[in-house]
Design a protein around this motif. Structure first.
Motif, mmCIF file in Angstrom:
data_model
loop_
_atom_site.group_PDB
_atom_site.id
_atom_site.type_symbol
_atom_site.label_atom_id
_atom_site.label_comp_id
_atom_site.label_asym_id
_atom_site.label_seq_id
_atom_site.Cartn_x
_atom_site.Cartn_y
_atom_site.Cartn_z
ATOM 1 N N ALA A 65 0.847 -1.205 0.000
ATOM 2 C CA ALA A 65 0.000 0.000 0.000
ATOM 3 C C ALA A 65 0.881 1.252 0.000
ATOM 4 O O ALA A 65 0.601 2.247 -0.715
ATOM 5 C CB ALA A 65 -0.927 -0.014 1.208
ATOM 6 N N ASN A 66 1.942 1.230 0.805
ATOM 7 C CA ASN A 66 2.882 2.357 0.825
ATOM 8 C C ASN A 66 3.557 2.520 -0.534
ATOM 9 O O ASN A 66 3.807 3.645 -1.002
ATOM 10 C CB ASN A 66 3.947 2.144 1.902
ATOM 11 N N SER B 222 8.760 3.690 -3.548
ATOM 12 C CA SER B 222 8.058 3.535 -4.821
ATOM 13 C C SER B 222 8.893 2.833 -5.874
ATOM 14 O O SER B 222 8.444 2.672 -7.019
ATOM 15 C CB SER B 222 7.653 4.920 -5.350
ATOM 16 N N GLU C 96 2.378 1.684 -3.512
ATOM 17 C CA GLU C 96 1.447 2.263 -4.468
ATOM 18 C C GLU C 96 1.268 3.760 -4.197
ATOM 19 O O GLU C 96 1.228 4.586 -5.129
ATOM 20 C CB GLU C 96 0.089 1.543 -4.393
ATOM 21 N N PHE C 97 1.143 4.103 -2.903
ATOM 22 C CA PHE C 97 0.963 5.521 -2.534
ATOM 23 C C PHE C 97 2.183 6.353 -2.949
ATOM 24 O O PHE C 97 2.064 7.437 -3.521
ATOM 25 C CB PHE C 97 0.733 5.634 -1.024
ATOM 26 N N SER C 98 3.371 5.797 -2.630
ATOM 27 C CA SER C 98 4.603 6.531 -2.948
ATOM 28 C C SER C 98 4.775 6.676 -4.449
ATOM 29 O O SER C 98 5.230 7.732 -4.946
ATOM 30 C CB SER C 98 5.809 5.813 -2.350
ATOM 31 N N LYS C 99 4.447 5.661 -5.190
ATOM 32 C CA LYS C 99 4.600 5.693 -6.642
ATOM 33 C C LYS C 99 3.664 6.720 -7.263
ATOM 34 O O LYS C 99 4.032 7.434 -8.211
ATOM 35 C CB LYS C 99 4.322 4.292 -7.223
ATOM 36 N N GLU C 100 2.439 6.778 -6.702
ATOM 37 C CA GLU C 100 1.455 7.725 -7.229
ATOM 38 C C GLU C 100 1.813 9.185 -6.875
ATOM 39 O O GLU C 100 1.464 10.115 -7.613
ATOM 40 C CB GLU C 100 0.055 7.388 -6.691
ATOM 41 N N ASN C 101 2.483 9.377 -5.752
ATOM 42 C CA ASN C 101 2.724 10.737 -5.241
ATOM 43 C C ASN C 101 4.192 11.174 -5.355
ATOM 44 O O ASN C 101 4.590 12.195 -4.765
ATOM 45 C CB ASN C 101 2.286 10.840 -3.786
#
Length: 414
Positions: free
Chosen positions: A140-141, A173, A143-148
């Motif tokens: 989850a981290n 990410s 995906e979040f880091s990759k998106e942001n």
């Protein structure tokens, strides 16, 4: 059956006085031939074939020992009757008892191994659950880091986030991070698989240990040898304090509740009998005592050596009178007729392939009539046609007469 009296046939010369003719006395001698006769017989008749057979028990069991061992105790002797399950003899099981003890220890250790392996599976499952939770959170981290990541890069340029914070998001990410997370989860899953293989291996070891224990326990049980069937002990090769060999039968037990009589029949008889037919079995050694038997097997092919067809007969022997090895006479009915006409066999004359009887005609003449015959058992011959029940037949002296002879019939049935 009717006993036919033997008639001594002779020629009786009777003087006959002729009336005075032309005033001259003349005497003519007429030969009157005395013959034996009787009325045709009526009733049931059969052609019976006598076979010679030998007797054997239906069940004969060789009692073997599973392994050579010293005999501690013998409880029966030759000639004793035993029931199935009765103790015959006891072997020394000292060494086998040691094997049972060792096998029991091995089984216990194997059971502990199974328990430990199952505990290992539980631990591996728990570790996998934790690894899965960590994987889900870290992914989850990721995906979040990759998106942001782009947003963090702007924040870094604006001085809102530090280089360290940006580097941490960039690391989270990265594809290497995702790959590492998947590898860690795969390792936890593999650990579960290994733990389960450990359980399988432990179970296999326990099964092997169980088989070893069962085998040893069975060997210990075999030290007490019991009768596999009910019957008479006919042979014994065991004595106390001596070794029983596994190379020969320790004892032989024969069940004589049922006796099998083996015999052979000719090709002319085999087609006239069938499995299930009732026969009479006579045992000469038992003062010709008769038993009722049933044909149990009947071969469809002849023995190449004897050209006879093997047959077995089952005889109930509840009183155990018939012993194996006795000779037996088997009476087999080849043919039979009910309420028929029959005559002594010697009364039938065969000429030019035609069977004849001589019948009494009037008081002193015989007439030859053709007949059709049926069953011939060697003593009597069945008459199918050509004569009637009230006819008087000539039985003795047939060779001395013809249809012109003057006869005197001496009846054997009066």
């Amino acid at each position: 059956g009717i006993l036919i009296a033997i008639i001594i046939v002779g020629v009786i010369v009777v003087p006959k006085v002729i009336d005075k003719v032309n005033e001259t006395d003349a005497v003519e001698e007429v030969k009157v031939i005395a013959v034996g006769g009787m009325q045709i017989l009526t009733g049931d008749m059969a052609a019976i074939v006598e076979l010679i057979g030998s007797t054997a028990p239906e069940d004969m069991v060789n009692v073997m020992v599973s392994m050579p061992a010293e005999v501690k105790e013998v409880q029966v002797s030759v000639g004793d009757y035993v029931k199935e399950g009765d103790v015959l003899f006891v072997l020394d099981g000292g060494s086998v008892e040691d094997q049972v003890t060792q096998a029991e220890i091995g089984l216990t250790m194997a059971e502990v191994g199974v328990s430990n392996a199952k505990a290992g599976v539980s631990q591996a499952n728990h570790a996998y659950s934790m690894a899965k939770s960590n994987f889900d959170m870290q992914m989850a981290n990721f995906e979040f880091s990759k998106e942001n990541l782009a947003d963090y890069e702007e924040l870094l340029e604006q001085g809102i986030v530090s280089q360290m914070e940006f580097d941490q998001v960039r690391l989270q990410s990265s594809d290497e991070t995702a790959s590492l997370l998947r590898s860690q989860l795969d390792q936890a899953s593999a650990a579960v698989g290994q733990a389960r293989l450990g359980v399988d291996s432990a179970n296999a070891s326990m099964l092997q240990a169980q088989e070893g224990y069962d085998s040893a326990a069975e060997m210990l049980e075999d030290m007490v040898v019991t009768a596999p069937v009910s019957g008479y002990v006919t042979s014994s090769n065991v004595t106390e304090n001596n070794f029983a060999s596994s190379a020969q039968a320790a004892m032989v037990i024969q069940n004589m509740d049922t006796i099998i009589v083996s015999a052979s029949v000719t090709e002319s008889l085999v087609s006239k009998i069938a499995i299930g037919d009732t026969v009479t079995v006579t045992i000469d050694a038992l003062d010709n005592k008769e038993f009722t038997g049933t044909i149990d097997t009947l071969s469809t092919s002849a023995d190449q050596r004897t050209l006879l067809f093997p047959m077995t007969v089952v005889v109930a022997n509840k009183d155990h009178l018939i012993m194996p090895g006795m000779f037996a006479d088997v009476s087999v009915t080849k043919a039979e007729s009910k309420d028929t006409l029959y005559v002594p066999a010697e009364a039938v004359v065969l000429r030019d392939d035609v069977n004849y009887l001589y019948l009494l005609e009037g008081d002193d003449k015989a007439v030859r009539v053709p007949i059709e015959v049926g069953i011939d058992n060697g003593f009597f011959t069945e008459i199918l046609s050509g004569a009637e029940a009230d006819d008087i037949i000539i039985t003795k002296g047939i060779g001395l007469i013809d249809e012109s002879s003057t006869i005197k019939v001496i009846r054997s049935d009066q």
